[in-house]
Design a protein around this motif. Structure first.
Motif, PDB file in Angstrom:
ATOM      1  N   LYS A 103       3.676   1.421  -1.537  1.00  0.00           N
ATOM      2  CA  LYS A 103       4.251   1.544  -2.976  1.00  0.00           C
ATOM      3  C   LYS A 103       3.040   2.117  -3.823  1.00  0.00           C
ATOM      4  CE  LYS A 103       6.337   0.414  -6.866  1.00  0.00           C
ATOM      5  NZ  LYS A 103       7.595   1.133  -7.059  1.00  0.00           N
ATOM      6  N   GLU A 104       1.659   1.674  -3.695  1.00  0.00           N
ATOM      7  CA  GLU A 104       0.633   2.389  -4.285  1.00  0.00           C
ATOM      8  C   GLU A 104       0.452   3.766  -4.078  1.00  0.00           C
ATOM      9  OE1 GLU A 104      -2.083  -1.656  -4.295  1.00  0.00           O
ATOM     10  OE2 GLU A 104      -2.704   0.201  -3.092  1.00  0.00           O
ATOM     11  N   GLY A 148       4.670   5.345  -4.564  1.00  0.00           N
ATOM     12  CA  GLY A 148       5.458   5.109  -5.764  1.00  0.00           C
ATOM     13  C   GLY A 148       6.746   4.669  -5.251  1.00  0.00           C
ATOM     14  N   ARG A 161      -2.699   8.916   3.475  1.00  0.00           N
ATOM     15  CA  ARG A 161      -1.549   8.037   3.233  1.00  0.00           C
ATOM     16  C   ARG A 161      -0.289   8.284   4.111  1.00  0.00           C
ATOM     17  NH1 ARG A 161       1.756  10.511  -1.991  1.00  0.00           N
ATOM     18  NH2 ARG A 161       2.871  12.264  -0.708  1.00  0.00           N
ATOM     19  N   ARG A 169       0.814  -1.136  -0.070  1.00  0.00           N
ATOM     20  CA  ARG A 169       0.096   0.025   0.017  1.00  0.00           C
ATOM     21  C   ARG A 169       0.731   1.112   0.049  1.00  0.00           C
ATOM     22  NH1 ARG A 169      -4.939   0.892   3.945  1.00  0.00           N
ATOM     23  NH2 ARG A 169      -4.718   2.742   2.738  1.00  0.00           N
TER      24      ARG A 169
END
Lengths: 119, 494
Positions: free
Chosen positions: A101-102, A105, B158, A99
């Motif tokens: 990496k998603e 990046g 995130r 996640r």
């Protein structure tokens, strides 16, 4: 001679420290997780090593086993549980890396940090 | 059949069995309802256990009828009762208050998974508290940790992901250190049951491995408890987790680690390690003081409200550790009572954050501007919780701080210096609270879209804030439990 007698403790410490070093020193998140696995495996070795009794056999009650000395089965059972915990931790860690990496990046710690700071 | 005897095991297996059930319910509202009802059940059981242990001192539950030390044993006493109340209460309040907030963060198809993870975290935390076996504590600790990593990663922000990764790495290192310590103890004594360990460890002649074990266990659990300087995972994890998860974890997860730390340290090591009390306080007292000052200072510097209160948690853990590091009846009971009161205050504050966050898109430093003026009731409830955090007379926080000061004065050698630390950090708490109040009341609101207020969350906020006032005036049950717990821990000196 005493150093050789304690051989399995030395192995434990060496592997433990290798894992620990990898966790701290590496920037790559996958490498960190590998280090963490190594770190945990070292502890498994410690437990399994202490279960061995000199001259002991498999701890099964059976007429064909005549010796009175058995290896201690308990640490192995404990480590069975700990291995499951270790696998779950690695699996969850890898899922989080996917996640990351998603979302970012990248799986390099410094790049992730710089992306958050610039955002 | 006497049901009361089975309370300790019911406390753990009800949430544990309900977790897969929540998974089967593929419906957001039903899964939430199931989790809330289960959590409420656990809370009721915790209260029932507290009533029982106040009559007798402690009772054990042999799992499957196998007697300790060969079977697995659960044990509850006053100390576990107060922590059980904290954990199940925090979970219930956060679940009830968090429905709308979680609905924004978690997608519909993942909601049931999320609530299953929540119940597992609850089961794990409760399991740690009732377990009387060092290895079982490890297993429950990992269940709770793995589930709470999932909860934190549920955030839509995130930045939660790197935070939870760090939490996972540090949490696992902590748990593994704990496991090494347990291994060393097992090598020397051949047992894992805590009460058996307590007796057998006295027969061990060589103190070095025991000392090593104490070191590994202390460091490992200090990592989990975020005792300064091992708190690095805490601020980001708390600030980027979903708001309801923050309310849950901030109120109880570090306290459970502290609970295990105190329990193992006082039950197992106190009698066997020479000069235990002095060593315990020599190592912990400076860390507590540093944590209090550092956490408060960082909170003052922090512009984001949620992160500010995360830093204040670091300081508040410092208070708890300061209390227990005095190793006296008064100090221990002040520390243990502060676990309860801090959970109340922080729980209320983070529930307040849930409510306030519902009124803005994102929790930016300016997002909360003027929200207190717009909704005075919410603002006031939030401030009451904040005052309890500072320790203003009439709130719960005051009672434990007063006891702490009392205990410090009893502890003569460094009393003046320690008193100054508590005073300074209370002033710092006033400063950072004032900062939040200024944002809430004296800044002009941003033109935000008016969103419906989450009624249940507001009700919970008012309830928990009110509880802060109630326990500030009449600290009856928690105070009694904390006193009993303190004498229980010290009894093991003999």
């Amino acid at each position: 001679m005493i150093l050789l007698d304690l051989f399995h403790y030395w192995v434990f410490i060496a592997i433990l420290m290798m894992g620990f070093y990898t966790v701290i020193a590496k920037q790559n998140l996958i490498k960190k997780l590998l280090g963490l696995s190594l770190f945990q495996s070292a502890v498994f070795l410690l437990f399994i090593g202490i279960a061995k009794v000199d001259g002991g056999t498999t701890p099964i009650l059976h007429p064909s086993i005549s010796t009175e000395i058995f290896s201690n089965p308990l640490p192995q059972v404990l480590i069975l549980t700990a291995i499951v915990v270790g696998i779950s931790t690695s699996a969850l860690g890898l899922a989080i890396v996917v996640r990351i990496k998603e979302a970012y990046g990248s799986i390099e710690e410094d790049q992730i940090q710089s992306k958050d700071e610039s955002a | 059949m006497n049901l009361a005897l089975h309370y300790p095991v019911l406390q753990v297996i009800i949430p544990m069995l309900m977790a897969p059930l929540a998974l089967l319910v593929q419906h957001r509202k039903l899964a939430w309802l199931l989790a809330s009802v289960t959590s409420l059940c656990a809370f009721a059981l915790a209260i029932a256990i507290a009533q029982l242990v106040l009559q007798g001192s402690s009772y054990a539950y042999p799992l499957g009828g196998w007697q300790a030390p060969f079977g697995i044993e659960l044990r509850v006493d006053s100390f576990s009762a107060i922590v059980l109340i904290i954990v199940s209460g925090a979970s219930t309040a956060a679940l009830l208050a968090g429905y709308q907030s979680l609905a924004q963060d978690i997608e519909e198809d993942r909601a049931s998974l999320f609530y299953a993870a929540w119940l597992l975290a609850l089961a794990g935390l409760l399991g740690i508290v009732v377990a009387a076996d060092a290895f079982n504590i490890f297993v429950f600790m990992e269940i709770a940790s793995l589930a709470s990593y999932i909860l934190v990663a549920g955030s839509s922000d995130r930045r939660a992901l790197p935070a939870v990764f760090k939490y996972l790495i540090m949490g696992t290192i902590g748990a593994t250190f704990y496991l090494i310590g347990i291994g060393l103890l097992y090598i020397m004594t051949g047992t894992l049951n805590l009460s058996d360990l307590e007796v057998r460890i006295l027969a061990v002649e060589d103190q070095t491995p025991i000392l090593m074990a104490a070191g590994f266990i202390s460091v490992g659990l200090a990592l989990k408890a975020a005792i300064f300087p091992l708190h690095a995972w805490l601020p980001n994890t708390y600030s980027f987790a979903p708001h309801a998860v923050t309310a849950f974890l901030a109120a109880c997860s570090t306290k459970v680690a502290l609970y295990v730390f105190l329990r193992i340290d006082f039950f197992v090591f106190q009698r066997t390690l020479s000069d235990h009390a002095a060593q315990f306080s020599i190592y912990l007292l400076p860390l507590a003081v540093a944590g209090i000052l550092y956490g408060s200072a960082m909170a003052i510097r922090e512009p984001l409200a949620k992160r500010l209160f995360a830093w204040s948690s670091v300081a508040q853990i410092g208070y708890i550790v300061l209390g227990v590091s005095l190793v006296s009846q008064a100090g221990l009971s002040a520390g243990i009572l502060h676990m309860f009161n801090h959970a109340l205050a922080k729980g209320a504050i983070f529930i307040g954050i849930i409510v306030l966050a519902s009124q803005c898109q994102q929790l930016t430093p300016t997002a909360l501007n003027g929200l207190g003026r717009k909704h005075p009731l919410i603002g006031i409830a939030f401030v009451v919780a904040g005052l309890s955090l500072v320790g203003i007379p009439g709130t719960a926080g005051f009672v434990s701080k007063w006891l702490l000061i009392d205990a410090i004065l009893e502890h003569h050698r460094w009393s003046i210096a320690l008193l100054m630390v508590v005073l300074a950090s209370s002033l710092m708490a006033v400063v950072y609270l004032a900062k939040v109040c200024e944002t809430l009341f004296f800044k002009t609101p941003e033109t935000t879209v008016v969103q419906p207020l989450p009624k249940l969350a507001i009700a919970l906020l008012l309830l928990v804030s009110f509880a802060n006032l109630i326990f500030g005036v009449a600290p009856g049950l928690p105070l009694e439990l904390a006193n009993n717990a303190a004498s229980l821990l010290l009894e093991h000196t003999l």
